[in-house]
Design a protein around this motif. Sequence first.
Motif, mmCIF file in Angstrom:
data_model
loop_
_atom_site.group_PDB
_atom_site.id
_atom_site.type_symbol
_atom_site.label_atom_id
_atom_site.label_comp_id
_atom_site.label_asym_id
_atom_site.label_seq_id
_atom_site.Cartn_x
_atom_site.Cartn_y
_atom_site.Cartn_z
ATOM 1 N N ASN A 180 -7.348 9.789 0.629
ATOM 2 C CA ASN A 180 -7.262 8.891 -0.523
ATOM 3 C C ASN A 180 -7.410 7.421 -0.140
ATOM 4 O O ASN A 180 -7.085 6.541 -0.931
ATOM 5 C CB ASN A 180 -5.915 9.099 -1.232
ATOM 6 C CG ASN A 180 -5.841 10.442 -1.938
ATOM 7 O OD1 ASN A 180 -6.352 10.622 -3.038
ATOM 8 N ND2 ASN A 180 -5.205 11.409 -1.289
ATOM 9 N N SER A 181 -7.921 7.162 1.060
ATOM 10 C CA SER A 181 -8.071 5.773 1.509
ATOM 11 C C SER A 181 -9.072 5.011 0.651
ATOM 12 O O SER A 181 -8.867 3.827 0.343
ATOM 13 C CB SER A 181 -8.493 5.737 2.978
ATOM 14 O OG SER A 181 -9.712 6.427 3.176
ATOM 15 N N ARG B 146 -1.842 -6.085 1.143
ATOM 16 C CA ARG B 146 -1.533 -4.662 1.293
ATOM 17 C C ARG B 146 -0.411 -4.385 2.291
ATOM 18 O O ARG B 146 0.295 -3.387 2.173
ATOM 19 C CB ARG B 146 -2.803 -3.886 1.667
ATOM 20 C CG ARG B 146 -3.433 -4.289 2.977
ATOM 21 C CD ARG B 146 -4.818 -3.659 3.138
ATOM 22 N NE ARG B 146 -4.756 -2.221 3.055
ATOM 23 C CZ ARG B 146 -5.788 -1.452 2.698
ATOM 24 N NH1 ARG B 146 -6.945 -2.006 2.363
ATOM 25 N NH2 ARG B 146 -5.660 -0.147 2.665
ATOM 26 N N ILE C 186 -2.859 5.167 -9.687
ATOM 27 C CA ILE C 186 -3.483 5.699 -8.485
ATOM 28 C C ILE C 186 -3.970 7.135 -8.701
ATOM 29 O O ILE C 186 -4.967 7.572 -8.127
ATOM 30 C CB ILE C 186 -2.518 5.626 -7.268
ATOM 31 C CG1 ILE C 186 -3.223 5.988 -5.953
ATOM 32 C CG2 ILE C 186 -1.296 6.507 -7.484
ATOM 33 C CD1 ILE C 186 -4.258 4.993 -5.502
ATOM 34 N N LEU D 201 -2.977 11.263 2.938
ATOM 35 C CA LEU D 201 -3.315 9.870 2.691
ATOM 36 C C LEU D 201 -4.734 9.540 3.154
ATOM 37 O O LEU D 201 -5.426 8.733 2.528
ATOM 38 C CB LEU D 201 -2.307 8.950 3.375
ATOM 39 C CG LEU D 201 -0.853 9.103 2.909
ATOM 40 C CD1 LEU D 201 0.016 8.012 3.522
ATOM 41 C CD2 LEU D 201 -0.765 9.048 1.387
ATOM 42 N N ILE E 115 2.094 1.845 -3.543
ATOM 43 C CA ILE E 115 1.012 2.363 -4.397
ATOM 44 C C ILE E 115 0.762 3.844 -4.121
ATOM 45 O O ILE E 115 0.524 4.635 -5.033
ATOM 46 C CB ILE E 115 -0.273 1.541 -4.187
ATOM 47 C CG1 ILE E 115 -0.070 0.101 -4.685
ATOM 48 C CG2 ILE E 115 -1.462 2.194 -4.899
ATOM 49 C CD1 ILE E 115 -1.195 -0.847 -4.315
ATOM 50 N N LEU E 116 0.833 4.211 -2.857
ATOM 51 C CA LEU E 116 0.542 5.600 -2.459
ATOM 52 C C LEU E 116 1.710 6.554 -2.674
ATOM 53 O O LEU E 116 1.552 7.762 -2.520
ATOM 54 C CB LEU E 116 0.132 5.634 -0.983
ATOM 55 C CG LEU E 116 -1.241 5.052 -0.641
ATOM 56 C CD1 LEU E 116 -1.382 4.892 0.865
ATOM 57 C CD2 LEU E 116 -2.357 5.932 -1.195
ATOM 58 N N ARG F 247 0.252 1.487 -8.632
ATOM 59 C CA ARG F 247 0.965 2.748 -8.374
ATOM 60 C C ARG F 247 0.866 3.680 -9.582
ATOM 61 O O ARG F 247 0.708 4.897 -9.440
ATOM 62 C CB ARG F 247 2.431 2.451 -8.052
ATOM 63 C CG ARG F 247 3.273 3.673 -7.753
ATOM 64 C CD ARG F 247 4.720 3.296 -7.481
ATOM 65 N NE ARG F 247 5.322 2.591 -8.611
ATOM 66 C CZ ARG F 247 6.491 1.977 -8.559
ATOM 67 N NH1 ARG F 247 7.199 1.951 -7.439
ATOM 68 N NH2 ARG F 247 6.972 1.366 -9.626
ATOM 69 N N ARG G 289 -9.771 5.607 -2.516
ATOM 70 C CA ARG G 289 -9.116 5.367 -3.805
ATOM 71 C C ARG G 289 -8.137 4.196 -3.698
ATOM 72 O O ARG G 289 -8.070 3.349 -4.593
ATOM 73 C CB ARG G 289 -8.382 6.632 -4.261
ATOM 74 C CG ARG G 289 -7.729 6.507 -5.632
ATOM 75 C CD ARG G 289 -6.931 7.743 -5.998
ATOM 76 N NE ARG G 289 -7.774 8.897 -6.222
ATOM 77 C CZ ARG G 289 -7.345 10.052 -6.745
ATOM 78 N NH1 ARG G 289 -6.071 10.179 -7.082
ATOM 79 N NH2 ARG G 289 -8.164 11.059 -6.910
ATOM 80 N N LEU G 290 -7.384 4.141 -2.601
ATOM 81 C CA LEU G 290 -6.446 3.045 -2.383
ATOM 82 C C LEU G 290 -7.179 1.708 -2.300
ATOM 83 O O LEU G 290 -6.770 0.731 -2.935
ATOM 84 C CB LEU G 290 -5.648 3.283 -1.102
ATOM 85 C CG LEU G 290 -4.748 2.131 -0.662
ATOM 86 C CD1 LEU G 290 -3.653 1.872 -1.687
ATOM 87 C CD2 LEU G 290 -4.145 2.413 0.713
ATOM 88 N N ASN G 291 -8.248 1.664 -1.515
ATOM 89 C CA ASN G 291 -9.000 0.421 -1.368
ATOM 90 C C ASN G 291 -9.561 -0.048 -2.710
ATOM 91 O O ASN G 291 -9.558 -1.249 -3.013
ATOM 92 C CB ASN G 291 -10.143 0.601 -0.363
ATOM 93 C CG ASN G 291 -9.641 0.793 1.059
ATOM 94 O OD1 ASN G 291 -8.541 0.361 1.397
ATOM 95 N ND2 ASN G 291 -10.439 1.448 1.890
ATOM 96 N N GLU H 134 0.821 -1.207 0.000
ATOM 97 C CA GLU H 134 0.000 0.000 0.000
ATOM 98 C C GLU H 134 0.861 1.266 0.000
ATOM 99 O O GLU H 134 0.492 2.268 -0.629
ATOM 100 C CB GLU H 134 -0.987 0.004 1.167
ATOM 101 C CG GLU H 134 -0.393 0.011 2.541
ATOM 102 C CD GLU H 134 -1.462 0.007 3.636
ATOM 103 O OE1 GLU H 134 -2.651 -0.230 3.317
ATOM 104 O OE2 GLU H 134 -1.106 0.255 4.799
#
Length: 224
Positions: free
Chosen positions: A121-122, A138, A160, A118, A107-108, A157, A124-126, A104
Amino acid sequence: MDNIIEIKALCKSFGVKGNRTQVLDNVSLAVGKGEFISLMGASGSGKSTLLYLLGGLDTPDSGEIFINGQDISRMRDKELSKLRREGMGFVFQFFNLVQNLTVEDNILLPLVMDGKKLKDNSERLNDILDKVGLSDKRKCYPNQLSGGQQQRCAIARAVIYEPQILLADEPTGNLDSKSGTEIMELFKRINDEKGITILMVTHSGECAAYSDKVITLCDGRILS
């Protein structure tokens, strides 16, 4: 279809004065928004060079490259950096993950480097973890993943920021056939669902079959 990329009379050579090798010779090309294009040709035909020029990672000897109607050669460094960071994603044969960061965090990384919060953008990450099938990985580190999983992390990544363009240089070249097929299916899904324009360098006809169009280069010129 509107063109997102236009290349006009692009030339690029390498070497020293008096002993230069012409890698791209008067290449012109238009790519429509949302197209999935494969670039094919023998080693040394100019495929990867063309991709790097498109991404602003190198500069041509002559010719023009327009992204969304903007000539990238006329962009200031700050503008070009912003375009690369937010408007383009890059995927390479070797995954280029940061070994001491988790899935994770890898990716971030583009968001962190851009100063984004961050917590904003949780979701979007999920979503992207789910799309690339790494939700259960993750908290893993790259050395705990298979090659295919590492490439899926690299793709996550790259997208994202939900870029308009994804540039991929031999993305399956370091994978077994099963993992390669999974990566190509992921690219196709990203292209279909997100409408991201993809330009992919590949030697594989099986991989190229996933694209809308195949462009063949030979000795720095487009054959088809």
